[in-house]
Design a protein around this motif. Structure first.
Motif, PDB file in Angstrom:
ATOM      1  N   ALA A  14       0.842  -1.212   0.000  1.00  7.92           N
ATOM      2  CA  ALA A  14       0.000   0.000   0.000  1.00  7.92           C
ATOM      3  C   ALA A  14       0.873   1.256   0.000  1.00  7.92           C
ATOM      4  O   ALA A  14       0.603   2.211  -0.746  1.00  7.92           O
ATOM      5  CB  ALA A  14      -0.929  -0.010   1.209  1.00  7.92           C
ATOM      6  N   GLY A  15       1.918   1.261   0.815  1.00  6.34           N
ATOM      7  CA  GLY A  15       2.795   2.430   0.893  1.00  6.34           C
ATOM      8  C   GLY A  15       3.524   2.713  -0.403  1.00  6.34           C
ATOM      9  O   GLY A  15       3.552   3.857  -0.884  1.00  6.34           O
ATOM     10  N   TYR A  16       4.085   1.675  -0.998  1.00  6.30           N
ATOM     11  CA  TYR A  16       4.807   1.876  -2.261  1.00  6.30           C
ATOM     12  C   TYR A  16       3.841   2.203  -3.393  1.00  6.30           C
ATOM     13  O   TYR A  16       4.195   2.944  -4.313  1.00  6.30           O
ATOM     14  CB  TYR A  16       5.690   0.662  -2.582  1.00  6.30           C
ATOM     15  N   GLY A  17       2.626   1.682  -3.313  1.00  8.87           N
ATOM     16  CA  GLY A  17       1.601   2.063  -4.288  1.00  8.87           C
ATOM     17  C   GLY A  17       1.261   3.544  -4.184  1.00  8.87           C
ATOM     18  O   GLY A  17       1.117   4.230  -5.200  1.00  8.87           O
ATOM     19  N   LEU A  18       1.168   4.050  -2.946  1.00 10.14           N
ATOM     20  CA  LEU A  18       0.923   5.484  -2.748  1.00 10.14           C
ATOM     21  C   LEU A  18       2.046   6.320  -3.349  1.00 10.14           C
ATOM     22  O   LEU A  18       1.799   7.334  -3.997  1.00 10.14           O
ATOM     23  CB  LEU A  18       0.790   5.814  -1.265  1.00 10.14           C
ATOM     24  N   VAL A  19       3.286   5.902  -3.128  1.00  4.32           N
ATOM     25  CA  VAL A  19       4.431   6.641  -3.684  1.00  4.32           C
ATOM     26  C   VAL A  19       4.344   6.664  -5.211  1.00  4.32           C
ATOM     27  O   VAL A  19       4.543   7.709  -5.842  1.00  4.32           O
ATOM     28  CB  VAL A  19       5.774   6.037  -3.219  1.00  4.32           C
ATOM     29  N   ALA A  20       4.031   5.502  -5.803  1.00  2.00           N
ATOM     30  CA  ALA A  20       3.957   5.410  -7.273  1.00  2.00           C
ATOM     31  C   ALA A  20       2.897   6.335  -7.845  1.00  2.00           C
ATOM     32  O   ALA A  20       3.085   6.926  -8.913  1.00  2.00           O
ATOM     33  CB  ALA A  20       3.670   3.967  -7.689  1.00  2.00           C
ATOM     34  N   VAL A  21       1.782   6.488  -7.139  1.00  2.35           N
ATOM     35  CA  VAL A  21       0.676   7.313  -7.636  1.00  2.35           C
ATOM     36  C   VAL A  21       0.837   8.779  -7.248  1.00  2.35           C
ATOM     37  O   VAL A  21       0.664   9.673  -8.080  1.00  2.35           O
ATOM     38  CB  VAL A  21      -0.679   6.769  -7.108  1.00  2.35           C
TER      39      VAL A  21
END
Length: 164
Positions: free
Chosen positions: A117-124
């Motif tokens: 979830a955290g790395y997905g937030l960074v990507a978006v």
């Protein structure tokens, strides 16, 4: 740079291209994700479990670092930190620290889920922040290529842990 009794004025030129050092420092820390996931799947048993734990701890450290990066960048945002910058920093910190606690409590699957979830937030969110002037401009090009390396590696760990 102009400096006077009331403050300092900075003029900054940011490249759209990703600087070479940011390529090295951006993708170098992603290598342990790939190596850790590969080791966990290949080794199995105690060595495989150790690879899962070390990889998750590495991922926690990097996500917490990204939280600090977001806060640090906000200090140089024209007009001061935005709500989005502070909210993103807090979300990344909570997810990173939650993942760290999950590892400590022996909940590797939960840790991997928080980290994904955290790395997905960074990507978006980093490309959006870059376009809004809330993060370095080159984040718009770097993060969508960099973060999937972490996400896919963490997903491989999550699948492995779920199968155990």
């Amino acid at each position: 740079m102009q400096d006077d009794a009331t403050g300092r004025t900075l003029t900054v030129h940011e490249p759209r291209a990703v600087p070479w050092l940011s390529v090295a420092l951006g993708f170098g820390p992603m290598l342990p994700f790939v190596a850790g996931a590969a080791a966990a799947w290949t080794l199995g048993g105690e060595p495989g479990q150790a690879a899962v734990t070390v990889t998750l701890l590495w991922a926690c450290a990097i996500l917490l670092f990204f939280s600090g990066v977001r806060r640090g960048v906000s200090f140089r945002t024209e007009g001061g930190a935005t709500v989005a910058q502070v909210a993103t920093m807090l979300a990344l910190f909570v997810l990173g620290f939650g993942a760290l606690l999950a590892v400590a409590l022996g909940r590797a699957g939960l840790s991997a889920a928080f980290l994904i979830a955290g790395y997905g937030l960074v990507a978006v969110l980093d490309p959006i922040a870059a376009r809004r002037g809330e993060a370095p401009l080159f984040f718009a090009r770097l993060r969508p290529v960099q973060m999937p390396v972490a996400i896919v590696s963490l997903a491989a760990l999550l699948v492995l842990v779920a199968r155990a």
